[in-house]
Design a protein around this motif. Structure first.
Motif, PDB file in Angstrom:
ATOM      1  N   THR A 172      -1.614  -8.211  -9.319  1.00 17.40           N
ATOM      2  CA  THR A 172      -2.821  -7.389  -9.420  1.00 17.40           C
ATOM      3  C   THR A 172      -2.675  -6.152  -8.542  1.00 17.40           C
ATOM      4  N   THR A 173      -2.797  -4.997  -9.189  1.00 23.53           N
ATOM      5  CA  THR A 173      -2.654  -3.719  -8.493  1.00 23.53           C
ATOM      6  C   THR A 173      -3.836  -2.832  -8.841  1.00 23.53           C
ATOM      7  N   LEU A 174      -4.344  -2.151  -7.847  1.00 26.73           N
ATOM      8  CA  LEU A 174      -5.426  -1.186  -8.035  1.00 26.73           C
ATOM      9  C   LEU A 174      -4.851   0.209  -7.790  1.00 26.73           C
TER      10      LEU A 174
ATOM     11  N   GLU B 150      -2.311   9.926  -5.673  1.00 21.92           N
ATOM     12  CA  GLU B 150      -2.416   8.592  -6.268  1.00 21.92           C
ATOM     13  C   GLU B 150      -2.202   7.509  -5.221  1.00 21.92           C
ATOM     14  N   PRO B 151      -3.273   6.900  -4.734  1.00 21.40           N
ATOM     15  CA  PRO B 151      -3.113   5.722  -3.877  1.00 21.40           C
ATOM     16  C   PRO B 151      -2.959   4.457  -4.735  1.00 21.40           C
ATOM     17  N   VAL B 152      -2.132   3.537  -4.260  1.00 19.39           N
ATOM     18  CA  VAL B 152      -1.872   2.286  -4.971  1.00 19.39           C
ATOM     19  C   VAL B 152      -1.989   1.140  -3.971  1.00 19.39           C
TER      20      VAL B 152
ATOM     21  N   LYS C  85       0.842  -1.199   0.000  1.00 24.52           N
ATOM     22  CA  LYS C  85       0.000   0.000   0.000  1.00 24.52           C
ATOM     23  C   LYS C  85       0.874   1.246   0.000  1.00 24.52           C
ATOM     24  N   GLN C  86       0.584   2.133  -0.944  1.00 22.47           N
ATOM     25  CA  GLN C  86       1.382   3.348  -1.089  1.00 22.47           C
ATOM     26  C   GLN C  86       0.475   4.502  -1.505  1.00 22.47           C
ATOM     27  N   VAL C  87       0.796   5.696  -1.048  1.00 24.83           N
ATOM     28  CA  VAL C  87       0.079   6.904  -1.444  1.00 24.83           C
ATOM     29  C   VAL C  87       1.124   7.947  -1.816  1.00 24.83           C
TER      30      VAL C  87
END
Length: 155
Positions: free
Chosen positions: A127-129, A118-120, A89-91
Motif C-alpha cells: 500500500t502506497t500513498l 511528488e511525495p510518496v 518515504k520519498q519526495v
C-alpha cells in the motif's frame, strides 16, 4: 530508435550521452508525418545515501515532410531531485522543458515547461500513498489558420 552511453563511477554517479531518431508516420493524417532527431548529455549524482539528482539536456529537431511551417528545433531538458527520507518515504521535485506531440485538431505539438512535486509514502508492504502537484505551461505550436469559430489557445 536510440542509443545511450554512460560512464558509471564506483560511487554510483554517472555521466553520459543519448541520441534518438523518430520517423513518425500517420496513416490517417499524412500531413503530420515527421522525422525527429535528439542528442544530449545525461547525469546522475548521488549526493548522499538518501539524496540524488538526475538531469538531461539536449537539442531536438523535428522536420515535417509536407508542412515545413510546423518544424521545430530547440533546447529541451529535465532535472529532478529525489530525497528518500526513509525506505518508505520519498519526495521528488522535477522541472522540465519538453516537446509534446498532441493529437489535437488545433495544435500539432506543445512546448511544455513544467514543475512537479511528488511525495510518496509506502505505509504497508502493498500500500502506497502518492500525491502529485504539477504546474505546466503549454505553448501550443500551430502555424495553420484556426478552424472557423475556434480561437487559438495559449497555455
Amino acid at each position: 530508435c536510440g542509443i545511450a552511453v554512460d560512464y558509471v563511477s564506483t560511487k554510483g554517479d554517472s555521466v553520459g550521452v543519448e541520441a534518438s531518431y523518430v520517423d513518425a508516420s500517420y496513416e490517417s493524417a499524412v500531413a503530420r508525418d515527421y522525422q525527429e532527431w535528439y542528442v544530449g548529455p545525461t547525469a546522475r549524482w548521488q549526493v548522499t545515501a538518501n539524496t540524488r539528482f538526475d538531469a538531461n539536456a539536449g537539442y531536438i529537431q523535428r522536420d515535417h515532410e509536407d508542412l515545413s511551417e510546423r518544424d521545430f528545433d530547440g533546447r529541451v531538458g529535465r532535472v529532478a531531485a529525489v530525497w528518500a527520507a526513509t525506505e518508505r518515504k520519498q519526495v521528488s521535485l522535477s522541472a522540465w522543458r519538453e516537446l509534446s506531440t498532441l493529437d489535437d485538431e488545433i495544435a500539432d505539438y506543445a512546448i511544455v515547461d513544467a514543475v512537479e512535486l511528488e511525495p510518496v509514502w509506502s505505509f504497508a508492504a502493498k500500500t502506497t500513498l502518492r500525491a502529485l502537484v504539477r504546474y505546466e505551461n503549454r505553448d501550443f505550436q500551430d502555424n495553420d489558420e484556426p478552424l472557423p469559430g475556434v480561437p487559438g489557445r495559449e497555455g
